[in-house]
Design an enzyme around this catalytic site. Structure first.
Site, mmCIF file in Angstrom:
data_model
loop_
_atom_site.group_PDB
_atom_site.id
_atom_site.type_symbol
_atom_site.label_atom_id
_atom_site.label_comp_id
_atom_site.label_asym_id
_atom_site.label_seq_id
_atom_site.Cartn_x
_atom_site.Cartn_y
_atom_site.Cartn_z
ATOM 1 N N HIS A 143 0.875 -1.177 0.000
ATOM 2 C CA HIS A 143 0.000 0.000 0.000
ATOM 3 C C HIS A 143 0.912 1.226 0.000
ATOM 4 O O HIS A 143 1.981 1.198 0.621
ATOM 5 C CB HIS A 143 -0.830 0.098 1.285
ATOM 6 C CG HIS A 143 -1.771 -1.038 1.531
ATOM 7 N ND1 HIS A 143 -1.366 -2.222 2.087
ATOM 8 C CD2 HIS A 143 -3.101 -1.155 1.339
ATOM 9 C CE1 HIS A 143 -2.408 -3.025 2.220
ATOM 10 N NE2 HIS A 143 -3.481 -2.408 1.766
ATOM 11 N N GLU B 247 -10.715 -6.361 -5.138
ATOM 12 C CA GLU B 247 -10.615 -7.481 -4.185
ATOM 13 C C GLU B 247 -11.897 -7.557 -3.358
ATOM 14 O O GLU B 247 -12.154 -6.699 -2.506
ATOM 15 C CB GLU B 247 -9.397 -7.248 -3.274
ATOM 16 C CG GLU B 247 -9.165 -8.375 -2.292
ATOM 17 C CD GLU B 247 -7.881 -8.198 -1.500
ATOM 18 O OE1 GLU B 247 -6.883 -7.689 -2.045
ATOM 19 O OE2 GLU B 247 -7.874 -8.583 -0.325
ATOM 20 N N GLU C 269 -9.233 -13.327 -2.479
ATOM 21 C CA GLU C 269 -8.556 -13.754 -1.245
ATOM 22 C C GLU C 269 -9.428 -14.814 -0.574
ATOM 23 O O GLU C 269 -10.530 -14.496 -0.097
ATOM 24 C CB GLU C 269 -8.360 -12.538 -0.325
ATOM 25 C CG GLU C 269 -7.712 -12.928 0.984
ATOM 26 C CD GLU C 269 -7.206 -11.730 1.788
ATOM 27 O OE1 GLU C 269 -6.718 -10.757 1.190
ATOM 28 O OE2 GLU C 269 -7.312 -11.797 3.016
ATOM 29 N N HIS D 111 -11.414 -14.151 2.537
ATOM 30 C CA HIS D 111 -12.604 -13.327 2.337
ATOM 31 C C HIS D 111 -13.747 -14.190 1.797
ATOM 32 O O HIS D 111 -14.910 -13.996 2.169
ATOM 33 C CB HIS D 111 -12.320 -12.191 1.337
ATOM 34 C CG HIS D 111 -11.266 -11.226 1.801
ATOM 35 N ND1 HIS D 111 -10.776 -10.213 1.009
ATOM 36 C CD2 HIS D 111 -10.602 -11.122 2.980
ATOM 37 C CE1 HIS D 111 -9.873 -9.516 1.690
ATOM 38 N NE2 HIS D 111 -9.745 -10.067 2.879
ATOM 39 N N ASP E 47 -4.874 -13.464 -3.446
ATOM 40 C CA ASP E 47 -4.223 -13.177 -2.160
ATOM 41 C C ASP E 47 -4.241 -14.475 -1.374
ATOM 42 O O ASP E 47 -5.203 -14.782 -0.648
ATOM 43 C CB ASP E 47 -4.966 -12.053 -1.407
ATOM 44 C CG ASP E 47 -4.335 -10.694 -1.659
ATOM 45 O OD1 ASP E 47 -3.423 -10.612 -2.504
ATOM 46 O OD2 ASP E 47 -4.748 -9.707 -1.025
ATOM 47 N N ASP F 76 -11.222 -12.317 9.705
ATOM 48 C CA ASP F 76 -10.134 -12.432 8.741
ATOM 49 C C ASP F 76 -8.819 -12.666 9.486
ATOM 50 O O ASP F 76 -8.208 -11.706 9.951
ATOM 51 C CB ASP F 76 -10.101 -11.092 7.980
ATOM 52 C CG ASP F 76 -9.319 -11.133 6.700
ATOM 53 O OD1 ASP F 76 -8.942 -12.234 6.274
ATOM 54 O OD2 ASP F 76 -9.088 -10.059 6.127
ATOM 55 N N ASP G 264 -6.056 -14.088 8.213
ATOM 56 C CA ASP G 264 -4.896 -13.920 7.318
ATOM 57 C C ASP G 264 -3.753 -14.880 7.657
ATOM 58 O O ASP G 264 -2.604 -14.461 7.832
ATOM 59 C CB ASP G 264 -4.376 -12.467 7.379
ATOM 60 C CG ASP G 264 -5.228 -11.505 6.565
ATOM 61 O OD1 ASP G 264 -5.942 -11.944 5.647
ATOM 62 O OD2 ASP G 264 -5.169 -10.290 6.855
ATOM 63 N N ASP H 210 -0.945 -12.545 1.285
ATOM 64 C CA ASP H 210 -1.562 -11.562 2.189
ATOM 65 C C ASP H 210 -1.832 -12.321 3.497
ATOM 66 O O ASP H 210 -2.971 -12.659 3.832
ATOM 67 C CB ASP H 210 -2.860 -11.011 1.569
ATOM 68 C CG ASP H 210 -3.459 -9.894 2.403
ATOM 69 O OD1 ASP H 210 -2.941 -9.647 3.507
ATOM 70 O OD2 ASP H 210 -4.447 -9.274 1.966
HETATM 71 C C1 XUL Z 1 -7.845 -6.698 3.801
HETATM 72 C C2 XUL Z 1 -6.983 -7.060 2.654
HETATM 73 C C3 XUL Z 1 -6.101 -5.984 2.157
HETATM 74 C C4 XUL Z 1 -5.995 -5.931 0.663
HETATM 75 C C5 XUL Z 1 -5.210 -4.740 0.160
HETATM 76 O O1 XUL Z 1 -8.595 -7.738 4.295
HETATM 77 O O2 XUL Z 1 -6.973 -8.181 2.207
HETATM 78 O O3 XUL Z 1 -4.854 -6.146 2.727
HETATM 79 O O4 XUL Z 1 -5.414 -7.078 0.153
HETATM 80 O O5 XUL Z 1 -5.654 -3.543 0.677
HETATM 81 CO CO CO Z 2 -5.951 -9.068 0.590
#
Ligand code: XUL
Ligand code: CO
Length: 439
Positions: free
Chosen positions: A104, A235, A271, A274, A299, A310, A312, A342
């Site tokens: 970012h 996304e 992702e 998600h 992702d 989430d 991750d 991610d």
């Molecule tokens: C948030 C997410 C972010 C995006 C980029 O859940 O996945 O990190 O990938 O903004």
């Molecule tokens: Co993401």
């Protein structure tokens, strides 16, 4: 490489050692970058990417506890830390053997007190990034603008009820697109973290969706104006931080893009964590996006199926990676997208080497998924069974349905002549049992 300091001391380039024992977690046992499968190198099927925000900016804080991860690059002024972090990141990419990274705007360089100051910070850091990219060959898989963390965006960026805030987001995005061009990013991601609502009582959803579409149209026009050659990606995520986010899942985003005539300009960055938050299976949105020619990038992470947020986590489940790689092989690859981690190490995984262990484990899980999916494809048994299941659409009335030329009158005449169809088993357990033999 001309870094001022070595951050990952005692760790050298991660080797491929297929016969290493289970105790050795600092080598690849499945991922052999140069090995060719189905006519393409593993590194080109997988196109791995390290994400900047979790791996280099993450400090292990959560709503219940403070920092647990103390990184040696976080030293000095915010700009000094940012430079150290970038050097550490490139050392990590090289040692891991990954050719892409994602970031970012605000993780690369700190936000200033004005737009001009933020842009100057970005200019300085991206000059260094460009230099490090040229020295190492590591490229930007995608860049994105953080249009969700600053308090000004608390009611949304492109969907904010105040056009002044939308203007700030647009100004920030303009710089983000310039940065993408400067660094040769292959894709640009839009994740609408605050594009949604908490209450319908104070929200005009039709206006907000239209503003978001017009915001994307401005991005398309500016991209064309500056000659930026990269793929735009949206996304999807159903919730968190908003209670409801507009980009709920793959099908909602595809519907939105088609409704506003944006589908030629965007694909999706899926992702799986998600996807599971939206109530679908891990691979669901990968397959749905791919079916519409809209799967642009992944992702690659995972959640915990028994939790509702989430997390991750690094993807370690080879059944999931096999299903994802099967879809990617079927669409002929992911380029110019890739598999971006991610994912974050747990706040309890406090050693620097844990960053390597996590990425190596996930890369091996995907390499194994690729090997499994290649065998599945080459054997042709499951794809053949699916083809056979739909074979009635290859001729006669079925073929005319396929082509869109059949009518309801044709259906009636067909049934009057042929009567009741026979009951055919779906054989789900047979498919599952065969699939298990490949993982
Ligand atoms: C948030 C997410 C972010 C995006 C980029 O859940 O996945 O990190 O990938 O903004
Ligand atoms: Co993401």
């Amino acid at each position: 490489m001309a870094t001022e300091k070595e951050y990952f001391k005692g760790i050298s380039k991660i080797p491929y050692l297929p016969s290493a024992g289970p105790h050795d977690v600092m080598c690849f046992k499945q991922y052999n970058a140069e090995e060719v499968l189905l006519g393409r190198k593993m590194e080109d099927w997988l196109r791995f990417s390290v994400c900047y925000w979790h791996t280099f900016c993450g400090i292990g804080a959560d709503p219940f506890g403070s920092q647990t991860l103390h990184r040696p690059w976080n030293q000095g002024t915010p700009m000094e830390s940012a430079r150290n972090r970038l050097n550490a990141a490139f050392e990590f990419f090289n040692k891991l053997g990954v050719k892409y990274y994602t970031f970012h705007d605000r993780d690369m360089a700190p936000e200033g007190s004005t737009l001009e100051e933020s842009n100057r910070n970005l200019d300085q850091l991206t000059d260094l990034a460009l230099q490090l990219q040229a020295q190492t060959g590591v490229q930007v898989l995608w860049v994105t603008c953080n249009l969700f963390a600053h308090p000004r965006y608390m009611n949304g960026a492109a969907t904010n009820p105040d056009s002044h805030v939308l203007a700030y987001a647009g100004a920030q995005l303009k710089k983000g697109l310039d940065v993408a061009k400067k660094l040769g990013a292959e894709n640009f991601v839009f994740w609408g973290g605050r594009e949604g609502f908490y209450s319908l009582l104070n929200t005009d959803v039709a206006a907000e969706l239209k503003h978001m579409a017009n915001f994307f149209k401005m991005a398309v026009r500016y991209k064309e104006k500056i000659g930026l050659k990269c793929q735009f990606l949206i996304e999807p995520k159903p919730k968190e931080p908003c209670k409801h986010q507009y980009d709920y899942d793959a099908m909602s985003v595809i519907g939105f893009l088609k409704h506003y005539g944006l589908d030629d300009h965007f694909k999706l960055n899926i992702e799986p964590n998600h996807t599971t938050l939206a109530g679908h299976s891990y691979e669901h949105d990968i397959v749905m996006a791919s079916a519409f020619g809209m799967l642009g990038s992944v992702d690659s992470n995972t959640g915990s199926p028994d939790l509702g947020w989430d997390t991750d986590q690094f993807p370690m489940d080879t059944k999931n990676t096999t299903l994802v790689m099967k879809a990617i092989i079927e669409q002929g690859g992911l380029q110019p997208g890739g598999l971006n981690f991610d994912a974050k190490v747990r706040r309890e995984s406090t050693d620097l080497e844990d960053l390597f262990i996590a990425h190596i484990g996930a890369m091996d899980a995907f390499a194994r998924g690729l090997r499994n999916a290649v065998r599945l494809t080459e054997d042709g048994l499951l794809p053949g069974m699916v083809k056979e299941r739909y074979s009635s659409f290859a001729q006669g009335l079925g073929q005319r349905v396929e082509e869109g030329t059949a009518t309801l009158e044709d259906m009636e005449a067909y049934i009057k002549q042929n009567g009741e169809p026979k009951v055919t088993s779906g054989k789900q357990e047979k498919y599952e049992s065969i699939f298990n033999q490949y993982i």
